[in-house]
Design a protein around this motif. Structure first.
Motif, mmCIF file in Angstrom:
data_model
loop_
_atom_site.group_PDB
_atom_site.id
_atom_site.type_symbol
_atom_site.label_atom_id
_atom_site.label_comp_id
_atom_site.label_asym_id
_atom_site.label_seq_id
_atom_site.Cartn_x
_atom_site.Cartn_y
_atom_site.Cartn_z
ATOM 1 N N ASP A 1 1.081 1.482 -14.412
ATOM 2 C CA ASP A 1 1.392 2.185 -15.658
ATOM 3 C C ASP A 1 0.365 1.815 -16.722
ATOM 4 O O ASP A 1 -0.020 0.649 -16.863
ATOM 5 N N ILE A 2 -0.068 2.819 -17.474
ATOM 6 C CA ILE A 2 -1.101 2.589 -18.497
ATOM 7 C C ILE A 2 -0.680 3.226 -19.821
ATOM 8 O O ILE A 2 0.264 4.021 -19.878
ATOM 9 N N GLU A 3 -1.413 2.866 -20.863
ATOM 10 C CA GLU A 3 -1.205 3.465 -22.182
ATOM 11 C C GLU A 3 -2.566 3.841 -22.762
ATOM 12 O O GLU A 3 -3.534 3.087 -22.623
ATOM 13 N N VAL A 4 -2.642 5.013 -23.397
ATOM 14 C CA VAL A 4 -3.889 5.457 -24.010
ATOM 15 C C VAL A 4 -4.072 4.737 -25.340
ATOM 16 O O VAL A 4 -3.229 4.825 -26.229
ATOM 17 N N ILE B 1 -6.461 9.223 -14.765
ATOM 18 C CA ILE B 1 -5.084 8.934 -15.154
ATOM 19 C C ILE B 1 -4.281 10.228 -15.182
ATOM 20 O O ILE B 1 -4.847 11.329 -15.195
ATOM 21 N N GLU B 2 -2.967 10.067 -15.201
ATOM 22 C CA GLU B 2 -2.075 11.210 -15.358
ATOM 23 C C GLU B 2 -1.145 10.933 -16.523
ATOM 24 O O GLU B 2 -0.466 9.908 -16.558
ATOM 25 N N VAL B 3 -1.161 11.849 -17.503
ATOM 26 C CA VAL B 3 -0.297 11.721 -18.677
ATOM 27 C C VAL B 3 0.440 13.038 -18.864
ATOM 28 O O VAL B 3 -0.190 14.090 -19.011
ATOM 29 N N GLU B 4 1.756 12.977 -18.816
ATOM 30 C CA GLU B 4 2.602 14.158 -18.995
ATOM 31 C C GLU B 4 2.198 15.295 -18.062
ATOM 32 O O GLU B 4 2.106 16.457 -18.449
ATOM 33 N N ILE C 1 -8.058 3.333 -22.046
ATOM 34 C CA ILE C 1 -6.684 2.979 -21.689
ATOM 35 C C ILE C 1 -6.546 1.470 -21.535
ATOM 36 O O ILE C 1 -7.538 0.743 -21.454
ATOM 37 N N LYS C 2 -5.286 1.019 -21.482
ATOM 38 C CA LYS C 2 -5.013 -0.383 -21.175
ATOM 39 C C LYS C 2 -3.827 -0.440 -20.223
ATOM 40 O O LYS C 2 -3.000 0.480 -20.168
ATOM 41 N N LYS C 3 -3.754 -1.517 -19.493
ATOM 42 C CA LYS C 3 -2.672 -1.725 -18.546
ATOM 43 C C LYS C 3 -1.420 -2.151 -19.293
ATOM 44 O O LYS C 3 -1.452 -3.049 -20.127
ATOM 45 N N MET C 4 -0.311 -1.480 -19.020
ATOM 46 C CA MET C 4 0.949 -1.845 -19.669
ATOM 47 C C MET C 4 1.514 -3.104 -19.034
ATOM 48 O O MET C 4 1.364 -3.333 -17.832
ATOM 49 N N GLU C 5 2.139 -3.921 -19.859
ATOM 50 C CA GLU C 5 2.747 -5.140 -19.343
ATOM 51 C C GLU C 5 3.932 -4.786 -18.467
ATOM 52 O O GLU C 5 4.664 -3.828 -18.738
ATOM 53 N N LYS D 1 0.021 7.027 -15.844
ATOM 54 C CA LYS D 1 -0.182 6.240 -14.631
ATOM 55 C C LYS D 1 -1.627 6.374 -14.168
ATOM 56 O O LYS D 1 -2.242 7.439 -14.300
ATOM 57 N N ALA D 2 -2.167 5.283 -13.658
ATOM 58 C CA ALA D 2 -3.518 5.299 -13.103
ATOM 59 C C ALA D 2 -3.461 5.895 -11.701
ATOM 60 O O ALA D 2 -2.797 5.351 -10.820
ATOM 61 N N LEU D 3 -4.143 7.018 -11.507
ATOM 62 C CA LEU D 3 -4.140 7.657 -10.190
ATOM 63 C C LEU D 3 -5.168 7.036 -9.262
ATOM 64 O O LEU D 3 -5.038 7.119 -8.040
ATOM 65 N N THR D 4 -6.198 6.437 -9.856
ATOM 66 C CA THR D 4 -7.229 5.759 -9.067
ATOM 67 C C THR D 4 -7.443 4.369 -9.634
ATOM 68 O O THR D 4 -7.016 4.062 -10.751
ATOM 69 N N ALA D 5 -8.115 3.532 -8.876
ATOM 70 C CA ALA D 5 -8.450 2.197 -9.367
ATOM 71 C C ALA D 5 -9.528 2.318 -10.445
ATOM 72 O O ALA D 5 -10.422 3.162 -10.348
#
Length: 216
Positions: free
Chosen positions: A192-195, A171-174, A205-209, A160-164
């Motif tokens: 929600d994002i993906e590395v 970001i926060e991952v696990e 990263i990219k923005k998840m659909e 998840k993106a914690l900031t803009a």
């Protein structure tokens, strides 16, 4: 050699002696710097010490020099080098006729050490303290590679993106936070994002659909 009774002259002689002796340890000059350094320090001690006192003062100076060499060739961590510098400083200060002379002699000694570092830019360097340099380099490389591998493990993971992101952010991952970049894409906080990739310490990263878009 009455001129050596002057503190300013003593300062210059000690400076030149140290400059060339330490320079001989640092760079390759086929012994020329060593000869010059020994000539100046012999001149200095020959004027200031005599009798039984000369033995322990010379031993103090020689012992300090040997500790510096030992540090450069064996331990390489600077500990024995510092002790050697202290011993050599005492040896040039103790036989002086006054406090001012002693202070100037020590200052000339320390300034000579600093000045000798300039020779590293002019002459071929010796291998002293290479072990310390190599150790630092290996530690740095090891730390970088370890970080690089840990970041590569993030590829494909979701978070998840914690900031803009405009275009960098956090970001926060696990449960862990990382600095990342969106590669020019603007992403709002909470999305929600993906590395996508991890190159060195750069995480892309990219923005998840959204679920609605995915289902359609």
């Amino acid at each position: 050699m009455e001129w050596l009774d002057q503190a300013s002259v003593g300062f210059i002689v000690v400076f030149l002696a140290t400059l060339f002796l330490i320079g001989e340890l640092l760079v390759k000059t086929k012994g020329l710097f060593g000869i010059l350094g020994l000539a100046f320090i012999t001149l200095y001690f020959a004027h200031h010490i005599e009798g039984a006192a000369s033995i322990w003062i010379l031993a103090l100076y020689a012992g300090g020099l040997m500790l510096i060499i030992f540090d450069g060739k064996v331990t390489g961590d600077g500990t024995f080098g510092v002790i050697g510098i202290i011993l050599m400083s005492l040896s040039v200060a103790v036989p002086t006729p006054g406090i001012l002379y002693g202070v100037l002699a020590v200052f000339g000694f320390l300034l000579g050490i600093v000045g000798a570092l300039v020779f590293l830019k002019v002459f071929p360097r010796r291998g002293l303290w290479d072990k310390l340099t190599l150790k630092d380099k290996l530690s740095s490389d090891s730390g970088y590679n370890s970080m690089n591998e840990s970041y590569k493990e993030l590829i494909g993971k979701k978070g998840k993106a914690l900031t803009a992101f405009r275009p960098t952010g956090t970001i926060e991952v696990e449960g862990e936070r990382y600095s990342a970049t969106s590669g020019g894409q603007w992403i709002e906080a909470g999305v929600d994002i993906e590395v996508v990739s991890a190159d060195g310490t750069r995480i892309l990263i990219k923005k998840m659909e959204q679920a609605s878009q995915t289902s359609s």
